[in-house]
Design an enzyme around this catalytic site. Structure first.
Site, PDB file in Angstrom:
ATOM      1  N   LYS A 104      -0.700   6.436  57.009  1.00  0.00           N
ATOM      2  CA  LYS A 104      -0.409   5.211  57.748  1.00  0.00           C
ATOM      3  C   LYS A 104      -1.089   4.043  57.050  1.00  0.00           C
ATOM      4  O   LYS A 104      -2.307   4.023  56.894  1.00  0.00           O
ATOM      5  CB  LYS A 104      -0.905   5.309  59.195  1.00  0.00           C
ATOM      6  CG  LYS A 104      -0.684   4.009  59.978  1.00  0.00           C
ATOM      7  CD  LYS A 104      -1.439   4.005  61.288  1.00  0.00           C
ATOM      8  CE  LYS A 104      -1.493   2.596  61.862  1.00  0.00           C
ATOM      9  NZ  LYS A 104      -2.379   2.493  63.031  1.00  0.00           N
ATOM     10  N   GLY A 165      -6.111  -2.848  70.377  1.00  0.00           N
ATOM     11  CA  GLY A 165      -7.193  -2.741  71.348  1.00  0.00           C
ATOM     12  C   GLY A 165      -7.096  -3.666  72.537  1.00  0.00           C
ATOM     13  O   GLY A 165      -7.999  -3.695  73.381  1.00  0.00           O
ATOM     14  N   ALA A 191      -0.225   0.071  68.576  1.00  0.00           N
ATOM     15  CA  ALA A 191      -1.213  -0.928  68.982  1.00  0.00           C
ATOM     16  C   ALA A 191      -0.778  -1.703  70.226  1.00  0.00           C
ATOM     17  O   ALA A 191       0.383  -2.109  70.344  1.00  0.00           O
ATOM     18  CB  ALA A 191      -1.507  -1.923  67.860  1.00  0.00           C
ATOM     19  N   GLY A 192      -1.719  -1.871  71.136  1.00  0.00           N
ATOM     20  CA  GLY A 192      -1.509  -2.708  72.308  1.00  0.00           C
ATOM     21  C   GLY A 192      -1.209  -1.984  73.594  1.00  0.00           C
ATOM     22  O   GLY A 192      -1.203  -2.604  74.665  1.00  0.00           O
ATOM     23  N   ASN A 213      -4.855   4.623  70.520  1.00  0.00           N
ATOM     24  CA  ASN A 213      -6.215   5.137  70.415  1.00  0.00           C
ATOM     25  C   ASN A 213      -7.082   4.591  71.544  1.00  0.00           C
ATOM     26  O   ASN A 213      -7.562   5.337  72.390  1.00  0.00           O
ATOM     27  CB  ASN A 213      -6.817   4.772  69.059  1.00  0.00           C
ATOM     28  CG  ASN A 213      -8.205   5.355  68.889  1.00  0.00           C
ATOM     29  OD1 ASN A 213      -8.374   6.563  68.782  1.00  0.00           O
ATOM     30  ND2 ASN A 213      -9.224   4.502  68.899  1.00  0.00           N
ATOM     31  N   THR A 214      -7.257   3.273  71.587  1.00  0.00           N
ATOM     32  CA  THR A 214      -8.168   2.664  72.551  1.00  0.00           C
ATOM     33  C   THR A 214      -7.783   2.979  73.990  1.00  0.00           C
ATOM     34  O   THR A 214      -8.651   3.199  74.837  1.00  0.00           O
ATOM     35  CB  THR A 214      -8.209   1.136  72.348  1.00  0.00           C
ATOM     36  OG1 THR A 214      -8.504   0.855  70.982  1.00  0.00           O
ATOM     37  CG2 THR A 214      -9.271   0.500  73.221  1.00  0.00           C
TER      38      THR A 214
END
Length: 261
Positions: A104, A165, A191-192, A213-214
């Site tokens: 990635k 995040g 993301a997001g 992830n977050t």
């Protein structure tokens, strides 16, 4: 034609997966917690920030002792890289360390927004592809830039739903839908995502998958949130396959009006 969601799968760079959820390996309190969240998520791919995760120092806890790369596909990423050269060097080191070719690419523009630096990203994608890498590319939600990434050799397009995040969810569904419609390679929101409903929305748009992830790692109960995300991705995918009802301006009675007494 009937569709069996339980037999649903997707393919990237010749590799086929059943789970459409990809999870990360950062921000967890311990590798053990990360491993339990991964199991609860049902994910078959984990992203690994090569510059931040211990993959080779036996004197410290190593990720491979908790998440077996023979059972789960490792996806090395270039988190924390702000130039194409830095990202390419990082991925070449990852290939030397673990033999990974599916990667990635993430080239960030600045520390405040963590938005992708698309000029550097495009350049690095072209070079890495020629160098034998299969590049999944983190990119802006601009359909034109997404197409350029594909033309540069990307094996998957990964537009952000919102800043990394932030947990804001899909902010530009129209652009994401445009990217999906024009792409000949898998499209995954990256993301997001903040909670299960965000993941479901991404899948309802027709995305091939969601990376996060977050949203899991910083939940009060990461393992339970991982399970929630697993079900959300499945529900969103099934809703997309089922085909939602059309939106209407006015009410439409559930029961027919004809034949009323």
């Amino acid at each position: 034609m009937s569709i069996d969601p339980s037999a649903d799968s997707w393919t990237v760079a010749g590799r086929t997966f059943r789970s459409r959820l990809i999870v990360g390996t950062g921000k967890y309190k311990t590798y053990e917690e990360n491993a339990r969240a991964l199991e609860a998520s049902g994910a078959e791919i984990v992203t690994v920030a090569v510059r931040r995760v211990n993959l080779s120092n036996p004197d410290e806890p190593m990720l491979v002792d908790f998440i077996d790369p023979k059972k789960v596909t490792y996806l090395p990423n270039t988190a924390g890289c702000y130039t194409g050269e830095e990202a390419m060097r990082t991925l070449r080191l990852a290939r030397e360390a673990g033999g990974w070719s599916l990667v990635k690419l993430e080239v960030l523009g600045d520390r405040k927004t963590l938005y992708p630096e698309m000029i550097e990203t495009l350049h690095a994608t072209e070079i890495l592809t020629k160098d034998g890498f299969e590049v999944m590319v983190y990119c802006s939600d601009d359909p034109l830039m997404a197409k350029r990434c594909e033309n540069a050799g990307a094996v998957a397009i990964m537009p952000l739903a919102a800043p990394i995040g932030s947990g804001l969810g899909v902010q530009n569904p129209i652009a994401i839908r445009m990217i999906i419609e024009q792409s000949k390679v898998p499209v995954l929101v990256d993301a997001g995502v903040g909670t299960a409903s965000d993941a479901a929305v991404a899948m309802e748009l027709g995305c091939d998958g969601v990376l996060m992830n977050t949203a899991i790692a910083e939940a009060k109960n990461p393992v339970l949130m991982a399970s929630a995300m697993k079900h959300a991705v499945i529900a969103g995918r099934e809703a997309y396959l089922a085909g939602r009802m059309p939106k209407k301006l006015y009410a439409d009675p559930s029961s027919p009006l004809a034949g009323l007494i």
